[in-house]
Design a protein around this motif. Structure first.
Motif, short mmCIF file in Angstrom:
data_model
loop_
_atom_site.label_atom_id
_atom_site.label_comp_id
_atom_site.label_asym_id
_atom_site.label_seq_id
_atom_site.Cartn_x
_atom_site.Cartn_y
_atom_site.Cartn_z
N SER A 1 6.24 6.50 -0.87
CA SER A 1 7.43 5.64 -0.83
C SER A 1 7.06 4.17 -0.81
O SER A 1 7.95 3.31 -0.71
CB SER A 1 8.28 5.97 0.40
N GLY A 2 5.77 3.89 -0.89
CA GLY A 2 5.30 2.51 -0.92
C GLY A 2 5.00 2.09 -2.34
O GLY A 2 5.85 2.19 -3.22
N SER A 3 3.74 1.66 -2.56
CA SER A 3 3.37 1.21 -3.90
C SER A 3 1.89 1.47 -4.15
O SER A 3 1.11 1.59 -3.20
CB SER A 3 3.68 -0.28 -4.07
N GLY A 4 1.56 1.57 -5.42
CA GLY A 4 0.16 1.66 -5.80
C GLY A 4 -0.41 3.05 -5.92
O GLY A 4 -1.62 3.21 -6.10
N PHE A 5 0.46 4.07 -5.86
CA PHE A 5 -0.02 5.46 -5.92
C PHE A 5 -1.00 5.68 -7.06
O PHE A 5 -2.00 6.38 -6.91
CB PHE A 5 1.20 6.38 -6.06
N GLU A 6 -0.70 5.08 -8.19
CA GLU A 6 -1.50 5.33 -9.40
C GLU A 6 -2.91 4.74 -9.32
O GLU A 6 -3.74 5.01 -10.19
CB GLU A 6 -0.78 4.79 -10.63
N HIS B 1 0.83 -1.19 0.00
CA HIS B 1 0.00 0.00 0.00
C HIS B 1 0.87 1.24 0.00
O HIS B 1 2.08 1.16 0.15
CB HIS B 1 -0.94 -0.02 1.21
N VAL B 2 0.22 2.43 -0.13
CA VAL B 2 0.98 3.68 -0.14
C VAL B 2 1.57 3.99 1.23
O VAL B 2 1.03 3.60 2.27
CB VAL B 2 0.09 4.86 -0.59
N GLN B 3 2.70 4.69 1.19
CA GLN B 3 3.32 5.26 2.39
C GLN B 3 3.63 6.71 2.04
O GLN B 3 4.46 6.97 1.18
CB GLN B 3 4.58 4.50 2.77
N LEU B 4 2.97 7.63 2.72
CA LEU B 4 2.93 9.02 2.30
C LEU B 4 3.81 9.91 3.16
O LEU B 4 3.76 9.83 4.40
CB LEU B 4 1.48 9.53 2.35
N ASN C 1 5.20 9.54 -8.56
CA ASN C 1 4.41 9.08 -7.40
C ASN C 1 4.22 10.20 -6.39
O ASN C 1 4.37 10.00 -5.17
CB ASN C 1 5.10 7.88 -6.73
N THR C 2 3.88 11.37 -6.87
CA THR C 2 3.80 12.54 -6.02
C THR C 2 2.51 13.31 -6.24
O THR C 2 2.05 13.48 -7.37
CB THR C 2 5.01 13.46 -6.26
N LEU C 3 1.96 13.76 -5.15
CA LEU C 3 0.77 14.62 -5.11
C LEU C 3 1.23 16.02 -4.74
O LEU C 3 2.13 16.19 -3.92
CB LEU C 3 -0.20 14.10 -4.06
N TYR C 4 0.60 17.04 -5.35
CA TYR C 4 0.96 18.43 -5.09
C TYR C 4 -0.25 19.23 -4.65
O TYR C 4 -1.39 18.91 -4.98
CB TYR C 4 1.55 19.08 -6.34
N LEU C 5 0.03 20.30 -3.91
CA LEU C 5 -0.98 21.30 -3.62
C LEU C 5 -0.33 22.66 -3.78
O LEU C 5 0.50 23.05 -2.96
CB LEU C 5 -1.54 21.15 -2.20
#
Length: 124
Positions: free
Chosen positions: A25-30, A1-4, A76-80
């Protein structure tokens, strides 16, 4: 799973801008719906923005027109992106991921099942 892991917080003057990042830093972000939330010691956690797999976005009323959420699947990055910041935007900001357990991608914290540790934003 994801690690944020969030980054990019800091102190800024009223009217200024900041860009927050949240890297998996985990997996599955997409495969996850992603969101940003914020919380102060006096208030409950509030939804800021969400972004679905197809890029559909939702914003909280207080940030519409000022904040922009985006995601980069290659990084694998989210932005604001936060513009025209106000003192009332001061809060701890959290990114979150949802595996669509409720079938939704929105700004309700109940939708999300993975959370980062937060990054502080202070506007003065």
């Amino acid at each position: 799973h994801v690690q944020l892991v969030e980054s990019g917080g800091g102190s800024v003057q009223t009217g200024g801008s900041l860009r927050l990042s949240c890297t998996d830093s985990g997996s599955g972000f997409e495969h996850y719906c992603m969101g940003w939330f914020r919380q102060t010691p006096e208030n409950e956690r509030a939804g800021v923005a969400s972004i679905d797999l197809d890029g559909t976005t939702t914003y909280g009323d207080s940030v519409k027109g000022r904040f922009t959420i985006s995601r980069d699947h290659e990084k694998n990055t989210l932005y604001l992106q936060m513009n025209s910041l106000k003192p009332e935007d001061t809060a701890m900001y959290y990114c979150a991921a949802s595996d669509y357990r409720r079938g939704l991608c929105d700004v309700d914290s109940l939708t999300y099942n993975y959370w980062g540790q937060g990054t502080q934003v202070t506007v003065s």
